[in-house]
Design an enzyme around this catalytic site. Structure first.
Site, PDB file in Angstrom:
ATOM      1  N   ASP A 245     -24.140 -43.206   7.977  1.00  0.00           N
ATOM      2  CA  ASP A 245     -24.540 -42.800   9.326  1.00  0.00           C
ATOM      3  C   ASP A 245     -26.009 -43.163   9.572  1.00  0.00           C
ATOM      4  O   ASP A 245     -26.361 -43.806  10.565  1.00  0.00           O
ATOM      5  CB  ASP A 245     -24.334 -41.280   9.450  1.00  0.00           C
ATOM      6  CG  ASP A 245     -24.400 -40.794  10.886  1.00  0.00           C
ATOM      7  OD1 ASP A 245     -24.509 -41.634  11.798  1.00  0.00           O
ATOM      8  OD2 ASP A 245     -24.345 -39.571  11.098  1.00  0.00           O
TER       9      ASP A 245
ATOM     10  N   LYS B  57     -26.874 -42.267  -4.326  1.00  0.00           N
ATOM     11  CA  LYS B  57     -28.058 -41.551  -4.835  1.00  0.00           C
ATOM     12  C   LYS B  57     -27.629 -40.849  -6.125  1.00  0.00           C
ATOM     13  O   LYS B  57     -27.806 -39.642  -6.312  1.00  0.00           O
ATOM     14  CB  LYS B  57     -28.536 -40.550  -3.764  1.00  0.00           C
ATOM     15  CG  LYS B  57     -29.844 -39.856  -4.065  1.00  0.00           C
ATOM     16  CD  LYS B  57     -31.081 -40.693  -3.787  1.00  0.00           C
ATOM     17  CE  LYS B  57     -32.333 -39.971  -4.211  1.00  0.00           C
ATOM     18  NZ  LYS B  57     -33.529 -40.817  -4.183  1.00  0.00           N
TER      19      LYS B  57
END
Ligand code: NAI
Length: 334
Positions: free
Chosen positions: A228, A171
């Site tokens: 995750d 990101k």
């Protein structure tokens, strides 16, 4: 030769799925001395800590462990035992293969990719504090060392498994320094592997693309938190958390555990699907060089799934954890 392997049954459905896995591994005939140690809820009550030093030492000595899920209190209480184990033993790579099974009713077919998740830093470094009473800060730590190490691991895995492509998730449009560094490291390592295709993608777009066309992916490398979240999303694509195994790999220690948690909603009801734990055991057998035994279990599992009646409840069937385990063992002996 007997192997000494640490076994942590864990919390919630842990004892159910790990007992199933142990039985199946033992049925292959591989000679394992299981060193059973306790961590989690039981040791909090008895010893005042969820992670006794003895547990870490057992894993340090044996170098290989099979671990059930351990509950982490939400918003309060002790820090995650799972994160602590990974950090203490420097298990820097979390490897999560995502494979669809023939015959299982899943959103997608022909899915076959591996998530390589950085396992030691990012927002999991646990550096948090309050700023006054009404604000809180979590520090996201990304280092060049850990980022290069995980990216190199992803490319090496891609090479040894004769896969073709590495996709890096980030990101860096928003977190220009931290994710920017992760991306810079990935780009640098990619140049060392000219035969492997490299692509980069922003994490939100990745979430959509994984849902729409997971067959496009081969090896995915991501910082801790995105890895995750995308792991559970990916498990959802192939039938759920009951089918998603994992491994935490360090320089010389490896801890194998399913992706799922302790599932308090189904604990003690003989409802848990042990496949993720069994497949984590398969990864462990391959790691210690017992490929034949690993193959035996994989074949037995896939033969078990060929019969539509052999389904645990999460997959729309009626079998309990124990009954499913018996079917796999029967199929192994045929
Ligand atoms: P979870 O993974 O335990 O459960 C999420 C959902 O998936 C639940 O509906 C559960 O019933 C279902 N599920 C999970 N495993 C399944 C299986 N083998 N068979 C059938 N259904 C299954 O996630 P949740 O509820 O967010 O977390 C519960 C606890 O587990 C928390 O304390 C969390 O911190 C901990 N946790 C531990 C992990 C570990 O030990 N590595 C990993 C993830 C969570």
């Amino acid at each position: 030769m007997a192997y000494n392997i640490t076994l942590i049954l864990g919390d919630g459905i842990g004892p159910e799925v790990m007992t199933s896995t142990r039985k199946i591994i033992d049925a292959t005939g591989v000679d394992i001395n299981w060193e059973i140690v306790e961590a989690g809820a039981t040791t909090v009550e008895a010893q005042g800590t969820p992670l006794p030093e003895l547990v870490l030492n057992s894993m340090r000595n044996n170098k290989v462990a099979l671990k059930g899920p351990i509950t982490t209190p939400i918003g309060e209480g002790f820090k995650s035992v799972n994160v602590k184990i990974r950090q203490e033993l420097n298990l820097f790579a979390n490897i999560r293969p995502i494979n669809s099974y023939d015959g299982i009713n899943s959103i997608h077919k022909d899915v076959d990719f591996i998530i390589v998740r950085e396992n030691t830093e990012d927002l999991y470094s646990g550096t948090e504090h309050m700023v006054g009473e009404d604000a809180a800060e979590s520090i996201k730590i990304i280092t060049r060392k850990a980022s290069e190490r995980i990216c190199r691991y992803a490319f090496e895995l891609c090479k040894t498994q004769r896969r073709k492509k590495v996709t890096l998730v980030h990101k860096a449009n928003i977190m220009k320094l931290s994710d920017g560094l992760f991306l810079e490291c990935g780009r640098k390592i990619a140049k060392e592997y000219k035969d492997i295709e490299f692509e980069e993608i922003i994490v939100d777009a990745m979430a959509m693309k994984l849902v729409q066309s997971p067959q496009h992916y081969d090896v995915i490398v991501a910082p801790n938190l995105y890895g995750d979240i995308l792991s559970d999303l990916s498990a959802g694509l192939i039938g759920g958390l009951g089918l998603a195994p994992g491994a935490n790999i360090g320089e010389d220690i490896a801890v194998f555990e399913p992706v799922h948690g302790s599932a308090p909603d189904i604990t003690g009801k003989n409802l848990a699907n042990p496949t993720s734990a069994i497949l984590s055991g398969v990864m462990m057998l391959k790691y210690i060089g017992e490929s034949q035994a690993a193959k035996k279990i994989e074949e037995a599992l896939s033969n078990t799934f060929k019969d539509k009646h052999n389904r645990t409840v999460d997959l729309g069937g009626k079998l309990g954890t124990r009954e499913f385990t018996m079917k796999v063992i029967e199929n192994m002996q045929e």
